[in-house]
Design a protein around this motif. Structure first.
Motif, PDB file in Angstrom:
ATOM      1  N   VAL A 129       0.861  -1.177   0.000  1.00  0.00           N
ATOM      2  CA  VAL A 129       0.000   0.000   0.000  1.00  0.00           C
ATOM      3  C   VAL A 129       0.898   1.227   0.000  1.00  0.00           C
ATOM      4  CG1 VAL A 129      -1.674   1.341   1.322  1.00  0.00           C
ATOM      5  CG2 VAL A 129      -1.909  -1.144   1.175  1.00  0.00           C
ATOM      6  N   ILE A 130       0.634   2.146  -0.918  1.00  0.00           N
ATOM      7  CA  ILE A 130       1.391   3.398  -0.986  1.00  0.00           C
ATOM      8  C   ILE A 130       0.428   4.524  -0.632  1.00  0.00           C
ATOM      9  CG2 ILE A 130       2.913   4.864  -2.348  1.00  0.00           C
ATOM     10  CD1 ILE A 130       3.345   2.545  -4.260  1.00  0.00           C
ATOM     11  N   ARG A 131       0.600   5.090   0.538  1.00  0.00           N
ATOM     12  CA  ARG A 131      -0.281   6.164   0.992  1.00  0.00           C
ATOM     13  C   ARG A 131       0.040   7.470   0.254  1.00  0.00           C
ATOM     14  NH1 ARG A 131      -4.531   3.761   3.641  1.00  0.00           N
ATOM     15  NH2 ARG A 131      -3.750   2.184   5.094  1.00  0.00           N
ATOM     16  N   LYS A 132      -1.022   8.216  -0.051  1.00  0.00           N
ATOM     17  CA  LYS A 132      -0.900   9.532  -0.704  1.00  0.00           C
ATOM     18  C   LYS A 132      -0.063   9.441  -1.978  1.00  0.00           C
ATOM     19  CE  LYS A 132      -1.517  12.044   3.631  1.00  0.00           C
ATOM     20  NZ  LYS A 132      -0.970  13.056   4.576  1.00  0.00           N
ATOM     21  N   PHE A 133      -0.349   8.413  -2.764  1.00  0.00           N
ATOM     22  CA  PHE A 133       0.385   8.228  -4.017  1.00  0.00           C
ATOM     23  C   PHE A 133       0.066   9.350  -5.005  1.00  0.00           C
ATOM     24  CE2 PHE A 133       0.832   6.274  -8.262  1.00  0.00           C
ATOM     25  CZ  PHE A 133       2.154   5.851  -8.189  1.00  0.00           C
ATOM     26  N   LEU A 134      -1.185   9.777  -5.039  1.00  0.00           N
ATOM     27  CA  LEU A 134      -1.595  10.900  -5.887  1.00  0.00           C
ATOM     28  C   LEU A 134      -2.232  11.986  -5.027  1.00  0.00           C
ATOM     29  CD1 LEU A 134      -3.254   9.280  -9.047  1.00  0.00           C
ATOM     30  CD2 LEU A 134      -0.922  10.160  -8.816  1.00  0.00           C
ATOM     31  N   ALA A 135      -2.037  13.227  -5.433  1.00  0.00           N
ATOM     32  CA  ALA A 135      -2.647  14.356  -4.745  1.00  0.00           C
ATOM     33  C   ALA A 135      -4.150  14.382  -5.027  1.00  0.00           C
ATOM     34  CB  ALA A 135      -2.006  15.661  -5.206  1.00  0.00           C
ATOM     35  N   PRO A 136      -4.938  14.939  -4.122  1.00  0.00           N
ATOM     36  CA  PRO A 136      -6.396  14.985  -4.320  1.00  0.00           C
ATOM     37  C   PRO A 136      -6.814  15.641  -5.623  1.00  0.00           C
ATOM     38  CG  PRO A 136      -5.855  15.552  -2.057  1.00  0.00           C
ATOM     39  CD  PRO A 136      -4.546  15.459  -2.792  1.00  0.00           C
ATOM     40  N   GLU A 137      -6.124  16.711  -6.030  1.00  0.00           N
ATOM     41  CA  GLU A 137      -6.512  17.383  -7.272  1.00  0.00           C
ATOM     42  C   GLU A 137      -6.252  16.508  -8.496  1.00  0.00           C
ATOM     43  OE1 GLU A 137      -2.438  19.121  -5.988  1.00  0.00           O
ATOM     44  OE2 GLU A 137      -4.349  18.535  -5.046  1.00  0.00           O
ATOM     45  N   VAL A 138      -5.235  15.666  -8.429  1.00  0.00           N
ATOM     46  CA  VAL A 138      -4.964  14.731  -9.527  1.00  0.00           C
ATOM     47  C   VAL A 138      -6.043  13.655  -9.565  1.00  0.00           C
ATOM     48  CG1 VAL A 138      -3.317  13.067 -10.463  1.00  0.00           C
ATOM     49  CG2 VAL A 138      -2.488  15.201  -9.452  1.00  0.00           C
ATOM     50  N   CYS A 139      -6.422  13.163  -8.392  1.00  0.00           N
ATOM     51  CA  CYS A 139      -7.504  12.177  -8.317  1.00  0.00           C
ATOM     52  C   CYS A 139      -8.795  12.752  -8.901  1.00  0.00           C
ATOM     53  CB  CYS A 139      -7.731  11.748  -6.867  1.00  0.00           C
ATOM     54  SG  CYS A 139      -6.350  10.835  -6.141  1.00  0.00           S
ATOM     55  N   ALA A 140      -9.106  13.986  -8.540  1.00  0.00           N
ATOM     56  CA  ALA A 140     -10.323  14.627  -9.042  1.00  0.00           C
ATOM     57  C   ALA A 140     -10.276  14.768 -10.557  1.00  0.00           C
ATOM     58  CB  ALA A 140     -10.503  15.984  -8.377  1.00  0.00           C
ATOM     59  N   TRP A 141      -9.107  15.084 -11.086  1.00  0.00           N
ATOM     60  CA  TRP A 141      -8.956  15.207 -12.540  1.00  0.00           C
ATOM     61  C   TRP A 141      -9.257  13.872 -13.229  1.00  0.00           C
ATOM     62  CZ3 TRP A 141      -8.582  18.625 -16.384  1.00  0.00           C
ATOM     63  CH2 TRP A 141      -8.164  18.162 -17.641  1.00  0.00           C
ATOM     64  N   HIS A 142      -8.662  12.794 -12.730  1.00  0.00           N
ATOM     65  CA  HIS A 142      -8.880  11.496 -13.371  1.00  0.00           C
ATOM     66  C   HIS A 142     -10.352  11.080 -13.305  1.00  0.00           C
ATOM     67  CE1 HIS A 142      -4.743  10.898 -14.232  1.00  0.00           C
ATOM     68  NE2 HIS A 142      -4.346  10.660 -12.990  1.00  0.00           N
ATOM     69  N   ALA A 143     -10.981  11.292 -12.170  1.00  0.00           N
ATOM     70  CA  ALA A 143     -12.395  10.933 -12.047  1.00  0.00           C
ATOM     71  C   ALA A 143     -13.249  11.751 -13.005  1.00  0.00           C
ATOM     72  CB  ALA A 143     -12.862  11.133 -10.608  1.00  0.00           C
ATOM     73  N   ALA A 144     -12.950  13.028 -13.129  1.00  0.00           N
ATOM     74  CA  ALA A 144     -13.729  13.893 -14.024  1.00  0.00           C
ATOM     75  C   ALA A 144     -13.554  13.488 -15.478  1.00  0.00           C
ATOM     76  CB  ALA A 144     -13.324  15.349 -13.820  1.00  0.00           C
ATOM     77  N   GLN A 145     -12.333  13.131 -15.862  1.00  0.00           N
ATOM     78  CA  GLN A 145     -12.108  12.699 -17.250  1.00  0.00           C
ATOM     79  C   GLN A 145     -12.787  11.366 -17.516  1.00  0.00           C
ATOM     80  OE1 GLN A 145     -10.775  15.130 -19.207  1.00  0.00           O
ATOM     81  NE2 GLN A 145     -10.907  16.068 -17.179  1.00  0.00           N
TER      82      GLN A 145
END
Length: 318
Positions: A129-145
């Motif tokens: 498990v890698i904690r905080k692998f991506l920043a929240p704004e990056v996660c939001a970008w991927h979900a939106a796309q």
């Protein structure tokens, strides 16, 4: 086949006449090399012409090529420069990527390529498990796309050797090209490659997965099973087994939806940005039978995941 050739001839004619979008589309085909033989030099010439006309998607594609090193040596300064030029045209997608990456001043390729260390959870199969692998704004970008083009998620049909819809899996998914004109996506893929120490060329096209209430993915292996080898023989000869799976949790405001490993007596639900890495094949190249897993049903809210399968050998561009 005849129609495809006619379409390509028409595309070439439009590109030769100076149409920027046709130049980009033909260049993309020449990079991938599936519909016609790859020609990277010609692809770059066409892209230069399209970029000179200020076509945003051509500039974004150039950013992808610069970051991935597919057609020329990798150059992250060029990558962010192409993205900045695309954003300067007013293109919303380019400006969204640039903002997500922190702008020109906030973009650090070295930080992207230096992910945090993982915590080893099991040795057989290897799971971390890698904690905080991506920043929240990056996660939001991927979900939106991903949300823009969700479709029912398929599984591999072991009798026909094709992808098909099956009741074992009820969620939806969005697949991206391995040369998607999205620098956020490409940096995520490179970060995964750094984390697992396998070149990005081994990665299949990435997926964003969506689970609504009640949706789930039943027990399954990510590798090709022994009883499927004959059906998928050509695939195995080309790219080999799916050696690893990386799941990045793009949100955490849902209930249920754990990733369950029943033979290990273990389930995991990540916080936003956490990554789960598990190896489907042992270091000795044997199938990890304890890697069988499932996506438990979501009982409240909706679950978003970034899913990356990794192959034994380099995967063709798609």
């Amino acid at each position: 086949m005849i129609r495809a050739m006619n379409d390509l001839d028409a595309l070439r004619a439009q590109a030769d006449a100076g149409d920027a979008l046709s130049q980009f589309r033909l260049a993309r085909r020449l990079v991938i090399g599936a519909e016609l033989p790859a020609d990277h030099e010609e692809a770059l010439r066409l892209l230069d012409r399209a970029c000179a006309q200020g076509l945003p998607v051509a500039l974004l594609f150039q950013a992808t090529l610069a970051a991935t090193g597919i057609v020329r040596p990798r150059n992250f300064l060029d990558a962010i420069g192409f993205l900045q030029a695309a954003a300067a045209t007013g293109d919303a997608r380019a400006n969204g990527q640039l903002a997500t990456l922190g702008g020109v001043a906030g973009f650090s390729a070295s930080a992207w390529l230096t992910p945090p260390a993982g915590e080893q959870m099991f040795d057989a199969p290897r799971i971390s498990v890698i904690r905080k692998f991506l920043a929240p704004e990056v996660c939001a970008w991927h979900a939106a796309q991903g949300a823009k083009r969700l479709m029912p998620a398929p599984v591999k049909d072991s009798t026909r050797g094709v992808s098909a819809i099956d009741k074992v899996r009820s969620n939806s998914a969005c697949g991206f090209s391995s040369v998607e004109a999205d620098l956020v996506l490409q940096m995520t893929r490179l970060r995964i490659a750094s984390a697992i120490d396998l070149d990005v060329s081994h990665e299949e096209p990435s997926n964003v997965l969506h689970y609504a209430v009640g949706q789930a993915y039943g027990l399954h292996f990510d590798f090709v099973r022994a009883d499927e080898e004959q059906v998928f023989a050509s695939e195995l000869r080309s790219v080999g087994q799916r050696v690893a799976t990386v799941l990045i949790y793009l949100n955490d405001d849902y209930v249920g939806g754990e990733t369950v490993f029943p033979r290990l007596g273990w389930a995991f639900k990540g916080q936003t940005g956490d990554a789960l890495v598990f190896w489907n094949m042992s270091a000795a190249g044997e199938r990890e039978m304890n890697s069988i897993h499932a996506g438990a049903p979501v009982t409240r809210g909706e679950k978003w995941l970034f899913s990356q399968w990794v192959r034994e050998r380099p995967h063709p561009l798609l």
